[in-house]
Enzyme design. Sequence first.
Site, PDB file in Angstrom:
ATOM      1  N   ASP A  47      18.088 -73.175  39.338  1.00 15.63           N
ATOM      2  CA  ASP A  47      18.547 -73.664  38.034  1.00 15.63           C
ATOM      3  C   ASP A  47      18.305 -75.173  37.927  1.00 15.63           C
ATOM      4  OD1 ASP A  47      20.518 -74.512  39.748  1.00 15.63           O
ATOM      5  OD2 ASP A  47      22.203 -73.736  38.560  1.00 15.63           O
ATOM      6  N   SER A  48      17.781 -75.766  39.005  1.00 16.15           N
ATOM      7  CA  SER A  48      17.302 -77.157  38.944  1.00 16.15           C
ATOM      8  C   SER A  48      16.236 -77.284  37.855  1.00 16.15           C
ATOM      9  CB  SER A  48      16.730 -77.591  40.295  1.00 16.15           C
ATOM     10  OG  SER A  48      15.821 -76.632  40.791  1.00 16.15           O
ATOM     11  N   ASP A  96      17.882 -67.825  40.662  1.00 12.43           N
ATOM     12  CA  ASP A  96      19.182 -68.497  40.702  1.00 12.43           C
ATOM     13  C   ASP A  96      20.047 -68.009  39.540  1.00 12.43           C
ATOM     14  OD1 ASP A  96      20.765 -70.263  42.057  1.00 12.43           O
ATOM     15  OD2 ASP A  96      19.703 -72.076  41.406  1.00 12.43           O
ATOM     16  N   LYS A 149      20.533 -65.773  43.844  1.00 11.74           N
ATOM     17  CA  LYS A 149      21.331 -66.777  44.556  1.00 11.74           C
ATOM     18  C   LYS A 149      22.482 -67.188  43.660  1.00 11.74           C
ATOM     19  CE  LYS A 149      20.127 -71.311  45.035  1.00 11.74           C
ATOM     20  NZ  LYS A 149      21.313 -71.983  44.478  1.00 11.74           N
ATOM     21  N   GLU A 193      26.211 -69.880  43.645  1.00 14.96           N
ATOM     22  CA  GLU A 193      26.928 -70.964  44.315  1.00 14.96           C
ATOM     23  C   GLU A 193      28.394 -70.591  44.549  1.00 14.96           C
ATOM     24  OE1 GLU A 193      26.490 -74.589  42.042  1.00 14.96           O
ATOM     25  OE2 GLU A 193      24.298 -74.466  42.056  1.00 14.96           O
ATOM     26  N   GLU A 242      23.832 -77.408  51.167  1.00 17.70           N
ATOM     27  CA  GLU A 242      23.290 -78.570  50.439  1.00 17.70           C
ATOM     28  C   GLU A 242      24.114 -79.830  50.677  1.00 17.70           C
ATOM     29  OE1 GLU A 242      22.156 -77.933  46.341  1.00 17.70           O
ATOM     30  OE2 GLU A 242      21.862 -80.090  46.012  1.00 17.70           O
TER      31      GLU A 242
HETATM   32  O1  KIV Z   1      18.477 -74.996  41.825  1.00 20.17           O
HETATM   33  C1  KIV Z   1      17.942 -75.317  42.894  1.00 20.17           C
HETATM   34  O2  KIV Z   1      16.804 -75.778  42.957  1.00 20.17           O
HETATM   35  C2  KIV Z   1      18.715 -75.128  44.104  1.00 20.17           C
HETATM   36  C3  KIV Z   1      18.185 -75.731  45.360  1.00 20.17           C
HETATM   37  C4  KIV Z   1      18.394 -77.183  45.338  1.00 20.17           C
HETATM   38  C5  KIV Z   1      18.756 -75.098  46.561  1.00 20.17           C
HETATM   39  O3  KIV Z   1      19.751 -74.558  44.064  1.00 20.17           O
END
Ligand code: KIV
Length: 293
Positions: free
Chosen positions: A44-45, A83, A113, A115, A182
């Site tokens: 989600d970056s 994500d 993924k 969090e 992280e």
């Molecule tokens: O969103 C992302 O790119 C991430 C990584 C930094 C692990 O969660």
Amino acid sequence: MRRSIREVQAYKDRGEKFAMITAYDYPSAKLVDEAGVPLILVGDSLGMVVLGYDSTIPVTMEDIIHHTSAVVRGAKSAIVVADMPFMSYQVSPEEALRNAGRLMKETGATAVKLEGGAVMAPTVAKIVQAGIPVMGHVGLTPQSVNQLGGYKLQGTTPRAAVQILTDAAALQDAGAFAVVLETIPARLGKLISQRLTIPTIGIGAGRGCDGQVQVFHDLLGLYEDFKPRHARRYAELGVAIREATARYIEDVREGSFPGEAESFRVDPAKLKEVETLVYRGAGSSQAAQQMAE
Ligand code: KIV
């Protein structure tokens, strides 16, 4: 053929380090896949490095579905992890499962993924029980940036460090196949990696982690607003893109682009046809002749 999630555990079992990188579109996924990366994260970056938001909070399910689908089309071999965006899994384990299912069905991703630590364990268990591989993420969890008070180093007190270890262990017990660590001290990253039987994947968590993950744009110099301390620049593509674009602008201005190599000619055999069909008025022969030149 696409790699299997079991290969990730095999890396840890063999004591072999592995890399994961983010990608958000077809060409970047194809390139990193061809380079041999075993795991691609559609993080989600993307909210920050692709969409220009100042955090990951605004990212939607539709954003992740759109980008993950493109990445899956580009990467033929790597495992693609989608994500889960903010508020797609926090409300209830049922809603989390529904959204994880959407990501799998609508994108072709291999895993999701999310969090959060022990508090997310029931959610992780529910998704895993449905047959969806889940990657956990503890330490600095960017979706909680407002609660954490910024993108700061986590686990700096003994109590906080133990909490991160407990969180990672809870995710493992819930069935996560790997966990991202992280922005935590390197010693803590190593300790957690030694304690867990599933692979850890660090980002700013030291070399003691089983694998490492980095953001595509950080590694390649494509996101210049901010350079995280944990990132190493392997290329300066931002500089290269600006220079290449400036050369293109100049070539157009001075008339050297397009040249012979970038132009098309009419087949002389077809010239007569073109002449008859297209150019009927006065001066048609001359116009057709010019096309052939
Ligand atoms: O969103 C992302 O790119 C991430 C990584 C930094 C692990 O969660």
